[in-house]
Design an enzyme around this catalytic site. Structure first.
Site, PDB file in Angstrom:
ATOM      1  N   CYS A 100       3.377   1.602 -51.088  1.00 56.26           N
ATOM      2  CA  CYS A 100       4.061   1.726 -49.801  1.00 56.26           C
ATOM      3  C   CYS A 100       3.530   2.975 -49.114  1.00 56.26           C
ATOM      4  O   CYS A 100       2.500   3.508 -49.518  1.00 56.26           O
ATOM      5  CB  CYS A 100       5.583   1.743 -49.970  1.00 56.26           C
ATOM      6  SG  CYS A 100       6.271   3.192 -50.794  1.00 56.26           S
TER       7      CYS A 100
ATOM      8  N   ARG B 161      10.123   2.068 -51.569  1.00 52.80           N
ATOM      9  CA  ARG B 161       9.809   0.678 -51.902  1.00 52.80           C
ATOM     10  C   ARG B 161       8.907   0.511 -53.117  1.00 52.80           C
ATOM     11  O   ARG B 161       9.208  -0.284 -54.016  1.00 52.80           O
ATOM     12  CB  ARG B 161       9.165  -0.024 -50.697  1.00 52.80           C
ATOM     13  CG  ARG B 161      10.093  -0.121 -49.508  1.00 52.80           C
ATOM     14  CD  ARG B 161       9.374  -0.649 -48.286  1.00 52.80           C
ATOM     15  NE  ARG B 161       8.425   0.361 -47.791  1.00 52.80           N
ATOM     16  CZ  ARG B 161       7.571   0.159 -46.803  1.00 52.80           C
ATOM     17  NH1 ARG B 161       7.532  -1.023 -46.200  1.00 52.80           N
ATOM     18  NH2 ARG B 161       6.761   1.119 -46.400  1.00 52.80           N
TER      19      ARG B 161
ATOM     20  N   ASP C 202      11.344  -0.883 -44.875  1.00 53.50           N
ATOM     21  CA  ASP C 202      11.415   0.439 -45.483  1.00 53.50           C
ATOM     22  C   ASP C 202      12.838   0.986 -45.382  1.00 53.50           C
ATOM     23  O   ASP C 202      13.320   1.281 -44.283  1.00 53.50           O
ATOM     24  CB  ASP C 202      10.446   1.377 -44.765  1.00 53.50           C
ATOM     25  CG  ASP C 202      10.275   2.708 -45.455  1.00 53.50           C
ATOM     26  OD1 ASP C 202      11.109   3.059 -46.321  1.00 53.50           O
ATOM     27  OD2 ASP C 202       9.300   3.413 -45.128  1.00 53.50           O
TER      28      ASP C 202
END
Length: 155
Positions: A10, A16, A126
């Protein structure tokens, strides 16, 4: 199944991708496949290098009975394309950066949501911005399960 190395990616490697790393590791352990899979995560930026995962990710993993200990944020490295069999991005920007670094390799570098088209998502949102760690966990869990199915069906 041959031994496989997976890298989840990420932007900052605190929300994440560490969630995906720990969820996937947990799922593989439950199936007794830990010795067949190496799992890690990284960020495309180095903004949080050396930090622990976000408190929201820690909390969500603990709520799900997943031990979040032992994590340190890191950045994608130039040798990762040689090290890992799969590099799995959380969104289009992550994917674009990975393709800039390693070239387009759709069988090796792709988005987690590509494995779960039925989810209705084309990226993992996110939670740094959305605050919704539950939704991120739901998508990461489904994507991780689909990845496990993909890997265990490969002869």
């Amino acid at each position: 199944m041959e031994k496989q190395k997976i890298l989840f990616v990420c932007l900052g490697n605190i929300c994440r991708s560490p969630m995906a790393e720990y969820v996937f590791r947990h799922q593989t352990a439950q199936l007794g496949l830990s010795d067949r899979l190496t799992v890690a995560s990284a960020g495309t930026s180095g903004w949080h290098n050396g930090e622990n995962m976000h408190q929201g990710t820690l909390k969500k993993l603990k709520q799900q009975g997943i031990d979040p200990m032992g994590f340190t944020s890191s950045q994608v490295q130039t040798g990762d394309a040689d090290t890992y069999d799969y590099i799995i991005a959380m969104d289009d920007n992550n994917l674009a950066e990975l393709e800039r670094l390693f070239g387009r390799q759709p069988d090796k570098i792709f988005k987690l949501t590509d494995l779960i088209p039925e989810s209705g998502y084309t990226y993992v949102p996110d939670p740094w911005h959305t605050g919704n760690f539950d939704e991120t966990f739901r998508l990461v869990s489904a994507g991780s399960q689909a990845l496990l199915e993909k890997l265990t069906s490969v002869k």
